[in-house]
Design a protein around this motif. Structure first.
Motif, PDB file in Angstrom:
ATOM      1  N   GLY A   8     152.210  15.210  70.830  1.00 29.26           N
ATOM      2  CA  GLY A   8     151.729  13.840  70.951  1.00 29.26           C
ATOM      3  C   GLY A   8     151.497  13.319  72.352  1.00 29.26           C
ATOM      4  N   THR A   9     151.709  14.126  73.373  1.00 30.12           N
ATOM      5  CA  THR A   9     151.567  13.569  74.720  1.00 30.12           C
ATOM      6  C   THR A   9     150.523  14.297  75.568  1.00 30.12           C
ATOM      7  OG1 THR A   9     153.443  14.938  75.411  1.00 30.12           O
ATOM      8  CG2 THR A   9     153.906  12.651  74.838  1.00 30.12           C
ATOM      9  N   HIS A  10     149.705  15.113  74.939  1.00 27.74           N
ATOM     10  CA  HIS A  10     148.849  15.977  75.728  1.00 27.74           C
ATOM     11  C   HIS A  10     147.388  15.664  75.405  1.00 27.74           C
ATOM     12  CE1 HIS A  10     148.880  20.406  77.330  1.00 27.74           C
ATOM     13  NE2 HIS A  10     148.689  19.526  78.271  1.00 27.74           N
ATOM     14  N   PHE A  11     146.874  16.200  74.338  1.00 33.77           N
ATOM     15  CA  PHE A  11     145.444  16.077  74.027  1.00 33.77           C
ATOM     16  C   PHE A  11     145.265  15.612  72.580  1.00 33.77           C
ATOM     17  CE2 PHE A  11     141.507  18.880  72.995  1.00 33.77           C
ATOM     18  CZ  PHE A  11     140.644  17.822  73.136  1.00 33.77           C
ATOM     19  N   LEU A  12     145.191  16.548  71.652  1.00 31.00           N
ATOM     20  CA  LEU A  12     145.003  16.147  70.253  1.00 31.00           C
ATOM     21  C   LEU A  12     146.129  15.226  69.792  1.00 31.00           C
ATOM     22  CD1 LEU A  12     143.498  16.401  67.551  1.00 31.00           C
ATOM     23  CD2 LEU A  12     144.850  18.458  67.092  1.00 31.00           C
ATOM     24  N   GLY A  13     147.363  15.576  70.146  1.00 30.17           N
ATOM     25  CA  GLY A  13     148.514  14.792  69.706  1.00 30.17           C
ATOM     26  C   GLY A  13     148.457  13.363  70.219  1.00 30.17           C
ATOM     27  N   ARG A  32     159.432  17.808  74.503  1.00 34.42           N
ATOM     28  CA  ARG A  32     160.489  18.101  75.483  1.00 34.42           C
ATOM     29  C   ARG A  32     160.540  17.038  76.578  1.00 34.42           C
ATOM     30  NH1 ARG A  32     158.019  23.652  77.068  1.00 34.42           N
ATOM     31  NH2 ARG A  32     156.334  22.141  77.014  1.00 34.42           N
ATOM     32  N   GLY A  33     159.460  16.254  76.687  1.00 39.35           N
ATOM     33  CA  GLY A  33     159.411  15.254  77.756  1.00 39.35           C
ATOM     34  C   GLY A  33     158.841  15.823  79.050  1.00 39.35           C
ATOM     35  N   VAL A  34     158.174  16.980  78.945  1.00 39.27           N
ATOM     36  CA  VAL A  34     157.587  17.615  80.132  1.00 39.27           C
ATOM     37  C   VAL A  34     156.186  17.065  80.401  1.00 39.27           C
ATOM     38  CG1 VAL A  34     156.775  19.836  81.062  1.00 39.27           C
ATOM     39  CG2 VAL A  34     158.890  19.758  79.727  1.00 39.27           C
ATOM     40  N   SER A  35     155.445  16.803  79.358  1.00 37.31           N
ATOM     41  CA  SER A  35     154.024  16.436  79.500  1.00 37.31           C
ATOM     42  C   SER A  35     153.793  14.939  79.612  1.00 37.31           C
ATOM     43  CB  SER A  35     153.218  16.931  78.291  1.00 37.31           C
ATOM     44  OG  SER A  35     153.436  18.267  78.048  1.00 37.31           O
ATOM     45  N   ASP A  48     163.687  20.400  72.281  1.00 41.16           N
ATOM     46  CA  ASP A  48     162.852  21.601  72.221  1.00 41.16           C
ATOM     47  C   ASP A  48     162.782  22.060  70.771  1.00 41.16           C
ATOM     48  OD1 ASP A  48     161.755  24.159  72.308  1.00 41.16           O
ATOM     49  OD2 ASP A  48     162.627  24.562  74.280  1.00 41.16           O
ATOM     50  N   ARG A  49     161.577  22.133  70.219  1.00 38.15           N
ATOM     51  CA  ARG A  49     161.496  22.444  68.793  1.00 38.15           C
ATOM     52  C   ARG A  49     161.862  23.898  68.486  1.00 38.15           C
ATOM     53  NH1 ARG A  49     155.687  21.484  66.124  1.00 38.15           N
ATOM     54  NH2 ARG A  49     156.754  22.669  64.519  1.00 38.15           N
ATOM     55  N   THR A  70     151.170  18.882  65.808  1.00 33.97           N
ATOM     56  CA  THR A  70     150.148  19.436  66.705  1.00 33.97           C
ATOM     57  C   THR A  70     150.714  20.481  67.652  1.00 33.97           C
ATOM     58  OG1 THR A  70     150.558  17.623  68.260  1.00 33.97           O
ATOM     59  CG2 THR A  70     148.716  17.343  66.749  1.00 33.97           C
ATOM     60  N   TYR A 124     149.084  34.561  68.806  1.00 31.21           N
ATOM     61  CA  TYR A 124     148.722  33.210  68.365  1.00 31.21           C
ATOM     62  C   TYR A 124     148.364  33.125  66.876  1.00 31.21           C
ATOM     63  CZ  TYR A 124     146.101  28.760  68.615  1.00 31.21           C
ATOM     64  OH  TYR A 124     145.639  27.487  68.426  1.00 31.21           O
ATOM     65  N   LYS A 128     150.510  31.250  63.855  1.00 31.99           N
ATOM     66  CA  LYS A 128     149.987  30.100  63.100  1.00 31.99           C
ATOM     67  C   LYS A 128     150.033  30.409  61.597  1.00 31.99           C
ATOM     68  CE  LYS A 128     148.543  26.952  66.191  1.00 31.99           C
ATOM     69  NZ  LYS A 128     149.207  25.640  66.335  1.00 31.99           N
ATOM     70  N   GLY A 149     138.827  24.719  64.805  1.00 36.55           N
ATOM     71  CA  GLY A 149     137.965  25.499  65.691  1.00 36.55           C
ATOM     72  C   GLY A 149     138.035  24.864  67.073  1.00 36.55           C
TER      73      GLY A 149
HETATM   74  N1  LIG Z   1     142.067  23.116  71.981  1.00 43.68           N
HETATM   75  C1  LIG Z   1     141.441  23.780  71.030  1.00 43.68           C
HETATM   76  O1  LIG Z   1     140.211  24.009  71.110  1.00 43.68           O
HETATM   77  C2  LIG Z   1     142.220  24.256  69.809  1.00 43.68           C
HETATM   78  C3  LIG Z   1     141.591  25.058  68.876  1.00 43.68           C
HETATM   79  C4  LIG Z   1     142.285  25.417  67.714  1.00 43.68           C
HETATM   80  C5  LIG Z   1     143.588  24.992  67.512  1.00 43.68           C
HETATM   81  N2  LIG Z   1     144.214  24.256  68.466  1.00 43.68           N
HETATM   82  C6  LIG Z   1     145.576  23.790  68.202  1.00 43.68           C
HETATM   83  O2  LIG Z   1     145.535  22.394  68.322  1.00 43.68           O
HETATM   84  C7  LIG Z   1     146.814  21.911  68.735  1.00 43.68           C
HETATM   85  C8  LIG Z   1     146.503  20.950  69.828  1.00 43.68           C
HETATM   86  O3  LIG Z   1     147.441  20.925  70.848  1.00 43.68           O
HETATM   87  P1  LIG Z   1     147.513  19.769  71.929  1.00 43.68           P
HETATM   88  O4  LIG Z   1     148.026  20.403  73.162  1.00 43.68           O
HETATM   89  O5  LIG Z   1     146.232  19.071  72.018  1.00 43.68           O
HETATM   90  O6  LIG Z   1     148.631  18.853  71.232  1.00 43.68           O
HETATM   91  P2  LIG Z   1     149.529  17.703  71.864  1.00 43.68           P
HETATM   92  O7  LIG Z   1     150.515  17.318  70.822  1.00 43.68           O
HETATM   93  O8  LIG Z   1     148.682  16.657  72.456  1.00 43.68           O
HETATM   94  O9  LIG Z   1     150.282  18.463  73.067  1.00 43.68           O
HETATM   95  C9  LIG Z   1     151.233  19.447  72.844  1.00 43.68           C
HETATM   96  C10 LIG Z   1     152.592  18.777  72.728  1.00 43.68           C
HETATM   97  O10 LIG Z   1     153.607  19.693  72.421  1.00 43.68           O
HETATM   98  C11 LIG Z   1     154.783  19.350  73.138  1.00 43.68           C
HETATM   99  N3  LIG Z   1     155.565  20.575  73.204  1.00 43.68           N
HETATM  100  C12 LIG Z   1     155.199  21.762  73.758  1.00 43.68           C
HETATM  101  N4  LIG Z   1     156.182  22.673  73.604  1.00 43.68           N
HETATM  102  C13 LIG Z   1     157.191  22.042  72.932  1.00 43.68           C
HETATM  103  C14 LIG Z   1     158.477  22.449  72.487  1.00 43.68           C
HETATM  104  N5  LIG Z   1     158.934  23.697  72.686  1.00 43.68           N
HETATM  105  N6  LIG Z   1     159.258  21.552  71.831  1.00 43.68           N
HETATM  106  C15 LIG Z   1     158.823  20.276  71.628  1.00 43.68           C
HETATM  107  N7  LIG Z   1     157.600  19.839  72.023  1.00 43.68           N
HETATM  108  C16 LIG Z   1     156.789  20.713  72.673  1.00 43.68           C
HETATM  109  C17 LIG Z   1     154.221  18.839  74.454  1.00 43.68           C
HETATM  110  O11 LIG Z   1     155.124  17.971  75.120  1.00 43.68           O
HETATM  111  P3  LIG Z   1     156.170  18.555  76.210  1.00 43.68           P
HETATM  112  O12 LIG Z   1     155.391  19.477  77.096  1.00 43.68           O
HETATM  113  O13 LIG Z   1     156.662  17.335  76.898  1.00 43.68           O
HETATM  114  O14 LIG Z   1     157.206  19.252  75.408  1.00 43.68           O
HETATM  115  C18 LIG Z   1     153.005  18.061  73.994  1.00 43.68           C
HETATM  116  O15 LIG Z   1     153.336  16.739  73.617  1.00 43.68           O
HETATM  117  C19 LIG Z   1     147.662  23.115  69.064  1.00 43.68           C
HETATM  118  O16 LIG Z   1     148.517  23.376  67.962  1.00 43.68           O
HETATM  119  C20 LIG Z   1     146.632  24.255  69.184  1.00 43.68           C
HETATM  120  O17 LIG Z   1     147.166  25.503  68.793  1.00 43.68           O
HETATM  121  C21 LIG Z   1     143.556  23.868  69.612  1.00 43.68           C
END
Ligand SMILES: NC(=O)c1ccc[n+]([C@@H]2O[C@H](COP(=O)([O-])OP(=O)(O)OC[C@H]3O[C@@H](n4cnc5c(N)ncnc54)[C@H](OP(=O)(O)O)[C@@H]3O)[C@@H](O)[C@H]2O)c1
Length: 333
Positions: A8-13, A32-35, A48-49, A70, A124, A128, A149
């Protein structure tokens, strides 16, 4: 309703959080509170999940009714979510087309209920697929997996479309694959996010291929939009596939979004019938490109993705110079 975003703190989330707030939910994020932190009004739960004790401890009696997941990238994360969240009414999980063992390059037919990877390695796609099965079995009805996609839009840290926007905005002669008619499909993160929240609310079950409709654009169409929104004077220098490969250009990485013709033929041809039937929207691509550029201009590329364990997207300057040096001026378009 009480809606938990795993991530929830990065892109899609981040867009999921916005959509859930807009729809009036009581929203918590678990990261984790890193992003960084979620916006005001959201319960920021930390842990940490991959740690089985972390999520139950963070929830501390706050029982989510809906989940949008996400952030699942490991087998442990899937098992821990399955153990802690099996009672929710709706669980929308973000998977990937990589959950299908034959993609890329495909072809992919309509959604299979089951993902097709069944190996136990930590790559990966197999992870999934494992997560879909594990969380799906725990939640039962109301578990929906969105096999995403290409996702684009503001806050995209991966910088594929972002790299093209940056490069094209600088203008001049720009190396492009000569396969400008190669199809591309993408889903805007904001469309996917709002739809995921709705899917959890509705308790949808099963799998969808969550990407844009076949035929929505071509590589050339996308690059033309990048030129338009950046107001650039860029000129395309189309280079044939054999020449790109022999110069050491890595498809998808050095020229983001470009695939060799034999992969592209089927990789972009993904059946999204069920996603469309269930209402996954697809806003005009021009809007996604313009909004991504507007965000990038103001914010620049987010710093944390530079740490991500993935190759840096974009054509290295020396490779670009080498390719441009080989191409005669009369081939510029
Ligand atoms: N981008 C693409 O084109 C694409 C394509 C197909 C599928 N996807 C999938 O779409 C999803 C989108 O991801 P996003 O990065 O945009 O989602 P997001 O929810 O915006 O960001 C990832 C989140 O995960 C948290 N996180 C990472 N590791 C963690 C851990 N060990 N424990 C708890 N929290 C954790 C991060 O926060 P902290 O770092 O603070 O922990 C961050 O809030 C992913 O599942 C990806 O596989 C993406």
């Amino acid at each position: 309703m009480r809606l938990l975003v795993l991530g929830g703190t990065h892109f899609l989330g981040r867009h999921v959080v916005t959509a859930a707030l807009d729809r009036g939910h009581d929203v918590a994020t678990f990261t984790r509170g890193v992003s960084g932190d979620p916006p005001d009004g959201v319960r920021a739960l930390h842990g940490d999940r991959d740690d089985p004790a972390a999520l139950p401890a963070a929830l501390d009696g706050w029982a989510p009714e809906l989940v949008v997941d996400t952030s699942c990238q490991t087998r442990a994360a899937a098992e821990n979510a399955a153990a802690a969240l099996s009672e929710v009414r709706g669980y929308a999980f973000v998977s990937s087309l990589n959950a299908y063992a034959n993609w890329p390059p495909g072809p992919l037919g309509p959604e299979d209920a089951e993902p097709t990877w069944s190996t136990d390695d930590d790559e990966y796609g197999p992870v999934k697929a494992f997560a879909e099965r594990t969380i799906g079995a725990a939640v039962g009805d109301g578990f929906l997996t969105a096999r995403a996609g290409l996702i684009i839009g503001p806050h995209d840290p991966i910088h594929r479309l972002g790299w093209w926007l940056d490069r094209i905005s600088r203008g001049g002669r720009v190396v492009v694959p000569d396969a400008l008619d190669q199809p591309i499909a993408a889903v805007d993160a904001r469309d996917l996010a709002a739809w995921l929240v709705g899917a959890a609310e509705r308790g949808l079950s099963g799998a969808v291929n969550a990407t844009g409709p076949v035929g929505m654009t071509t590589l050339g169409g996308l690059l033309d939009l990048c030129r338009e929104v950046t107001g650039s004077d860029a000129e395309w220098v189309p280079v044939p596939e054999e020449e790109l490969l022999s110069a050491g250009v890595e498809p998808w990485v050095h020229l983001p979004l470009w695939l060799p013709a034999d992969v592209a033929r089927t990789a972009w041809d993904v059946d999204t019938t069920r996603a469309r039937e269930l209402g996954l929207p697809s806003r005009p691509l021009a809007e996604s490109v313009a909004d991504t550029w507007a965000w990038l201009r103001v914010n620049g590329r987010p710093p944390m993705q530079k740490l991500a364990h993935r190759p840096e997207p974009g054509l290295p300057a020396e490779l670009e110079a080498k390719l441009l040096g080989r191409i005669a001026d009369d081939q510029v378009t």
